[in-house]
Write a protein that holds these residues in place. Sequence first.
Motif, short mmCIF file in Angstrom:
data_model
loop_
_atom_site.label_atom_id
_atom_site.label_comp_id
_atom_site.label_asym_id
_atom_site.label_seq_id
_atom_site.Cartn_x
_atom_site.Cartn_y
_atom_site.Cartn_z
N TRP A 1 -26.12 91.65 17.24
CA TRP A 1 -25.74 91.93 18.62
C TRP A 1 -25.14 90.71 19.31
O TRP A 1 -24.61 90.82 20.41
CB TRP A 1 -26.95 92.47 19.38
N THR A 2 -25.20 89.55 18.66
CA THR A 2 -24.52 88.36 19.18
C THR A 2 -23.01 88.55 19.13
O THR A 2 -22.27 88.05 20.00
CB THR A 2 -24.92 87.12 18.37
N LEU A 3 -22.54 89.28 18.12
CA LEU A 3 -21.11 89.48 17.90
C LEU A 3 -20.56 90.59 18.79
O LEU A 3 -21.31 91.38 19.35
CB LEU A 3 -20.88 89.85 16.43
N PRO A 4 -19.23 90.68 18.89
CA PRO A 4 -18.62 91.84 19.53
C PRO A 4 -19.02 93.12 18.77
O PRO A 4 -19.24 93.05 17.57
CB PRO A 4 -17.11 91.58 19.39
N PRO A 5 -19.14 94.26 19.43
CA PRO A 5 -18.83 94.47 20.85
C PRO A 5 -19.98 94.20 21.80
O PRO A 5 -19.81 94.26 23.01
CB PRO A 5 -18.46 95.95 20.87
N SER A 6 -21.21 93.93 21.26
CA SER A 6 -22.36 93.71 22.15
C SER A 6 -22.24 92.40 22.91
O SER A 6 -22.56 92.32 24.09
CB SER A 6 -23.66 93.74 21.34
N ASN A 7 -21.83 91.34 22.21
CA ASN A 7 -21.60 90.03 22.84
C ASN A 7 -22.83 89.51 23.59
O ASN A 7 -22.74 89.06 24.74
CB ASN A 7 -20.40 90.09 23.79
N SER A 8 -23.97 89.54 22.91
CA SER A 8 -25.20 89.01 23.50
C SER A 8 -25.28 87.51 23.25
O SER A 8 -26.00 87.04 22.36
CB SER A 8 -26.42 89.74 22.92
N HIS A 9 -24.51 86.77 24.02
CA HIS A 9 -24.46 85.32 23.85
C HIS A 9 -24.08 84.67 25.18
O HIS A 9 -23.66 85.35 26.13
CB HIS A 9 -23.43 84.94 22.77
N ASP A 10 -24.23 83.36 25.25
CA ASP A 10 -23.84 82.64 26.45
C ASP A 10 -22.33 82.71 26.65
O ASP A 10 -21.56 82.73 25.67
CB ASP A 10 -24.27 81.18 26.34
N LYS B 1 -35.27 91.98 12.14
CA LYS B 1 -34.73 92.37 13.44
C LYS B 1 -33.28 91.93 13.63
O LYS B 1 -32.76 91.96 14.74
CB LYS B 1 -35.59 91.76 14.55
N SER B 2 -32.61 91.55 12.55
CA SER B 2 -31.25 91.02 12.67
C SER B 2 -30.20 92.10 12.87
O SER B 2 -29.09 91.82 13.32
CB SER B 2 -30.89 90.22 11.42
#
Length: 287
Positions: A253-262, A212-213
């Motif tokens: 999705w942690t990275l740009p452009p999604s930026n799913s992070h704190d 799922k990465s």
Amino acid sequence: MSKSVPLLSACLLGMSVLLAGAPAVATQAAASTADLQVAPQLQAAVAGSWRTPANVVRDAHRHPAQTLSFFGLQPTQTVVEITPGGGWYAEILAPYLRENGQYVAAVVDPQALPAGGGRDYQQRSRDGLTKKFAGSPAQFDRAAVIAFDPAAPVLGKPASADVVLTFRNVHNWRSNDQADGMFRAFFQVLKPGGTLGVVEHRAKSDVPADDKSGYVGQAQVIAMAEAAGFKLDGSSEINTNPRDTKDYPKGVWTLPPSNSHDAADAARYKAIGESDRMTLRFVKPAH
């Protein structure tokens, strides 16, 4: 024609990866990329004033002029882009192909999906693309849109396309057990001698089917294409990013452009940038 500054930067970045111990295939890719030239007509499409400013900012990560040049794109070709999303590449491809070629956006048919979030997402995506095309007729009036069922994809008449392009989609098809069918559809719609261009988030190595990465092993993508009948014609490090460690809480999705992070981690992930990506060119054998 002259070499662009972004291309030189990409080549130098590829060389740094080699020095860090990248596999031998990267050596060949970096060497071939150094000889790439961007045609003025393609560079003009990338520099078009009609492009969305937020999309232009991402050129530094996506390298559209160099990527499309590596795929051998010509303005007289029929090009099918698979699931173009919000139209990031469509803003370049449709105007570039408008006069002498044909741009085809292949979108998922929402009605082919069961009712629910997946169908709603694909409907919003299709509506957004349709609105973009209708709002800028000078660029998109000759663009075509076809809808396909991802469980049984048909992307046009057999042997009707010169090029098929897919950007960061393989992980989705793989997680939904649709990848093999999609690659077979690419092969069917392409003319003999036609090109398949693939850009995908690159895992460190092969990943399991239920991963799922959002990353996929480069050897796995090559195997999928070859199983459908394609031959690998070239690989490039244009879209490499050695800062991408590929081990984030929410995957790619942690990275740009999604930026799913704190919010507190924004600077950290901005410094990493967008994902490390493989860039692969395949050919459908002429015979």
